[in-house]
Motif scaffolding. Structure first.
Motif, PDB file in Angstrom:
ATOM      1  N   ALA A   1       0.852  -1.188   0.000  1.00  0.00           N
ATOM      2  CA  ALA A   1       0.000   0.000   0.000  1.00  0.00           C
ATOM      3  C   ALA A   1       0.885   1.234   0.000  1.00  0.00           C
ATOM      4  O   ALA A   1       1.693   1.438   0.885  1.00  0.00           O
ATOM      5  N   LEU A   2       0.727   2.060  -1.002  1.00  0.00           N
ATOM      6  CA  LEU A   2       1.464   3.304  -1.120  1.00  0.00           C
ATOM      7  C   LEU A   2       0.476   4.459  -1.152  1.00  0.00           C
ATOM      8  O   LEU A   2      -0.734   4.266  -1.150  1.00  0.00           O
ATOM      9  N   ALA A   3       1.003   5.695  -1.203  1.00  0.00           N
ATOM     10  CA  ALA A   3       0.132   6.862  -1.182  1.00  0.00           C
ATOM     11  C   ALA A   3      -0.800   6.882  -2.377  1.00  0.00           C
ATOM     12  O   ALA A   3      -1.921   7.353  -2.282  1.00  0.00           O
ATOM     13  N   ALA A   4      -0.332   6.378  -3.520  1.00  0.00           N
ATOM     14  CA  ALA A   4      -1.154   6.472  -4.719  1.00  0.00           C
ATOM     15  C   ALA A   4      -1.532   5.141  -5.304  1.00  0.00           C
ATOM     16  O   ALA A   4      -2.445   5.062  -6.108  1.00  0.00           O
ATOM     17  N   ILE A   5      -0.821   4.056  -4.945  1.00  0.00           N
ATOM     18  CA  ILE A   5      -0.970   2.801  -5.672  1.00  0.00           C
ATOM     19  C   ILE A   5      -0.970   1.637  -4.710  1.00  0.00           C
ATOM     20  O   ILE A   5      -0.245   1.638  -3.730  1.00  0.00           O
ATOM     21  N   ILE A   6      -1.775   0.638  -5.000  1.00  0.00           N
ATOM     22  CA  ILE A   6      -1.685  -0.643  -4.313  1.00  0.00           C
ATOM     23  C   ILE A   6      -1.162  -1.641  -5.320  1.00  0.00           C
ATOM     24  O   ILE A   6      -1.680  -1.747  -6.419  1.00  0.00           O
ATOM     25  N   MET A   7      -0.128  -2.376  -4.956  1.00  0.00           N
ATOM     26  CA  MET A   7       0.437  -3.383  -5.856  1.00  0.00           C
ATOM     27  C   MET A   7       0.227  -4.750  -5.260  1.00  0.00           C
ATOM     28  O   MET A   7       0.534  -4.979  -4.107  1.00  0.00           O
TER      29      MET A   7
ATOM     30  N   GLY B   1       4.617 -12.103 -12.724  1.00  0.00           N
ATOM     31  CA  GLY B   1       3.262 -11.642 -12.501  1.00  0.00           C
ATOM     32  C   GLY B   1       2.251 -12.782 -12.520  1.00  0.00           C
ATOM     33  O   GLY B   1       2.620 -13.951 -12.415  1.00  0.00           O
ATOM     34  N   PRO B   2       0.957 -12.423 -12.692  1.00  0.00           N
ATOM     35  CA  PRO B   2       0.458 -11.071 -12.911  1.00  0.00           C
ATOM     36  C   PRO B   2       0.522 -10.202 -11.658  1.00  0.00           C
ATOM     37  O   PRO B   2       0.361 -10.698 -10.553  1.00  0.00           O
ATOM     38  N   ALA B   3       0.803  -8.910 -11.851  1.00  0.00           N
ATOM     39  CA  ALA B   3       0.864  -7.926 -10.775  1.00  0.00           C
ATOM     40  C   ALA B   3      -0.181  -6.857 -11.046  1.00  0.00           C
ATOM     41  O   ALA B   3      -0.254  -6.325 -12.151  1.00  0.00           O
ATOM     42  N   GLN B   4      -0.981  -6.557 -10.047  1.00  0.00           N
ATOM     43  CA  GLN B   4      -2.086  -5.611 -10.213  1.00  0.00           C
ATOM     44  C   GLN B   4      -1.771  -4.293  -9.519  1.00  0.00           C
ATOM     45  O   GLN B   4      -1.243  -4.271  -8.407  1.00  0.00           O
TER      46      GLN B   4
ATOM     47  N   ARG C   1       6.537   5.822  -7.989  1.00  0.00           N
ATOM     48  CA  ARG C   1       7.150   4.730  -8.733  1.00  0.00           C
ATOM     49  C   ARG C   1       7.316   3.525  -7.821  1.00  0.00           C
ATOM     50  O   ARG C   1       7.843   3.631  -6.715  1.00  0.00           O
ATOM     51  N   VAL C   2       6.862   2.381  -8.294  1.00  0.00           N
ATOM     52  CA  VAL C   2       6.968   1.134  -7.547  1.00  0.00           C
ATOM     53  C   VAL C   2       8.054   0.281  -8.181  1.00  0.00           C
ATOM     54  O   VAL C   2       8.061   0.065  -9.395  1.00  0.00           O
ATOM     55  N   ASN C   3       9.009  -0.207  -7.381  1.00  0.00           N
ATOM     56  CA  ASN C   3      10.113  -1.026  -7.876  1.00  0.00           C
ATOM     57  C   ASN C   3       9.892  -2.489  -7.530  1.00  0.00           C
ATOM     58  O   ASN C   3       9.513  -2.819  -6.405  1.00  0.00           O
ATOM     59  N   ASP C   4      10.139  -3.350  -8.488  1.00  0.00           N
ATOM     60  CA  ASP C   4      10.070  -4.786  -8.250  1.00  0.00           C
ATOM     61  C   ASP C   4      11.147  -5.448  -9.096  1.00  0.00           C
ATOM     62  O   ASP C   4      11.653  -4.856 -10.059  1.00  0.00           O
TER      63      ASP C   4
ATOM     64  N   ILE D   1       8.575   0.578 -12.213  1.00  0.00           N
ATOM     65  CA  ILE D   1       7.245   0.905 -12.710  1.00  0.00           C
ATOM     66  C   ILE D   1       6.764   2.203 -12.079  1.00  0.00           C
ATOM     67  O   ILE D   1       6.790   2.357 -10.861  1.00  0.00           O
ATOM     68  N   GLU D   2       6.384   3.137 -12.915  1.00  0.00           N
ATOM     69  CA  GLU D   2       5.716   4.346 -12.444  1.00  0.00           C
ATOM     70  C   GLU D   2       4.319   4.358 -13.038  1.00  0.00           C
ATOM     71  O   GLU D   2       4.153   4.337 -14.257  1.00  0.00           O
ATOM     72  N   VAL D   3       3.337   4.318 -12.176  1.00  0.00           N
ATOM     73  CA  VAL D   3       1.951   4.300 -12.620  1.00  0.00           C
ATOM     74  C   VAL D   3       1.342   5.667 -12.357  1.00  0.00           C
ATOM     75  O   VAL D   3       1.230   6.098 -11.213  1.00  0.00           O
ATOM     76  N   GLU D   4       1.015   6.362 -13.412  1.00  0.00           N
ATOM     77  CA  GLU D   4       0.401   7.687 -13.301  1.00  0.00           C
ATOM     78  C   GLU D   4      -0.992   7.602 -13.905  1.00  0.00           C
ATOM     79  O   GLU D   4      -1.200   7.805 -15.099  1.00  0.00           O
ATOM     80  N   MET D   5      -1.949   7.271 -13.065  1.00  0.00           N
ATOM     81  CA  MET D   5      -3.317   7.078 -13.526  1.00  0.00           C
ATOM     82  C   MET D   5      -4.094   8.378 -13.391  1.00  0.00           C
ATOM     83  O   MET D   5      -4.244   8.904 -12.297  1.00  0.00           O
TER      84      MET D   5
END
Length: 239
Positions: free
Chosen positions: A10-16, A31-34, A44-47, A111-115
């Protein structure tokens, strides 16, 4: 078969949520990673992941949204520091994005997810190779017989539908147990067996066994019997 989450970040903007696929002969290598949009600024989420063997051809796949809802209009995805997917690849009408990529034995996925959609929008990401999604283990090459035969195998973690088996034109549902399937069939002559199922992107995959003796025409197969000289079994996969 539905994928099972192994962790949630759980992050400020994204749940992975990342789900690992089977390690042996799997088509899905990551994956799959959601990723789900929450309130706040994008982060940005790093994996990372590693491979025992590296092949030539891989495909990075992204399912946009959860079915036809909760779609994203913009995301950034970097692989080993190189951008492979950007906002130009997304819009509300794009369901599946596929990109050909190359991998190294050790891989860092940045990964940087900017939704830019409303909170709750989602993407699901995975990487696949060219291995079959459905594998039939038994019968094996050059072995078959009349009477009862065991048909068994396994499916990739992306297969989310019920598995269907078509035997000489008759279709039935095969139950899955931890991604494995098994059933018994009563063979009375040349047989065509197809196992099929759909993945989470809606793509249909199948594996087919053609048990036809020595490749003679069907009328000769029945005339000579189901066990003519030099029997052969052909195994075809539709990835």
């Amino acid at each position: 078969m539905k994928p099972n989450a192994f962790s949630a970040l759980a992050l400020a903007a994204i749940i992975m949520v990342s789900i690992f696929s089977p390690a042996v002969m799997a088509s899905t290598v990551y994956g799959p990673a959601q990723f789900e949009r929450e309130d706040g600024k994008p982060v940005r989420v790093n994996d990372s992941f590693s491979l025992d063997h590296v092949h030539e051809n891989y495909t990075l796949c992204i399912r946009n949204g959860d079915g036809a809802i909760n779609t994203s209009s913009s995301s950034f995805i970097f692989l080993n520091g190189v951008p492979v997917v950007g906002p130009a690849d997304f819009n509300q009408n794009v369901d599946l994005i596929q990109k050909s990529i190359s991998l190294e034995p050790e891989n860092d996925i940045n990964i940087e997810v900017e939704m830019r959609s409303v909170p709750g929008s989602q993407i699901t990401l995975w990487i696949e190779d060219e291995s079959p999604f459905i594998t039939i283990n038994s019968p094996s090459d050059d072995t078959f017989s009349s009477g009862t035969v065991d048909v068994s195998g396994f499916v990739d973690t992306l297969i989310t539908s019920d598995i269907s088996l078509t035997f000489n034109g008759i279709t039935s549902v095969l139950p899955l147990e931890n991604g494995n399937f098994s059933t018994e069939l009563n063979l009375t002559g040349p047989a065509n067996i197809t196992v099929s199922g759909s993945d989470l992107a809606g793509r249909v995959h199948s594996a087919t066994l053609l048990l036809d003796g020595d490749m003679l025409p069907e009328s000769y197969e029945y005339l000579l019997g189901f066990d003519p000289p030099e029997p052969r079994l052909r195994l075809n996969h539709d990835p």
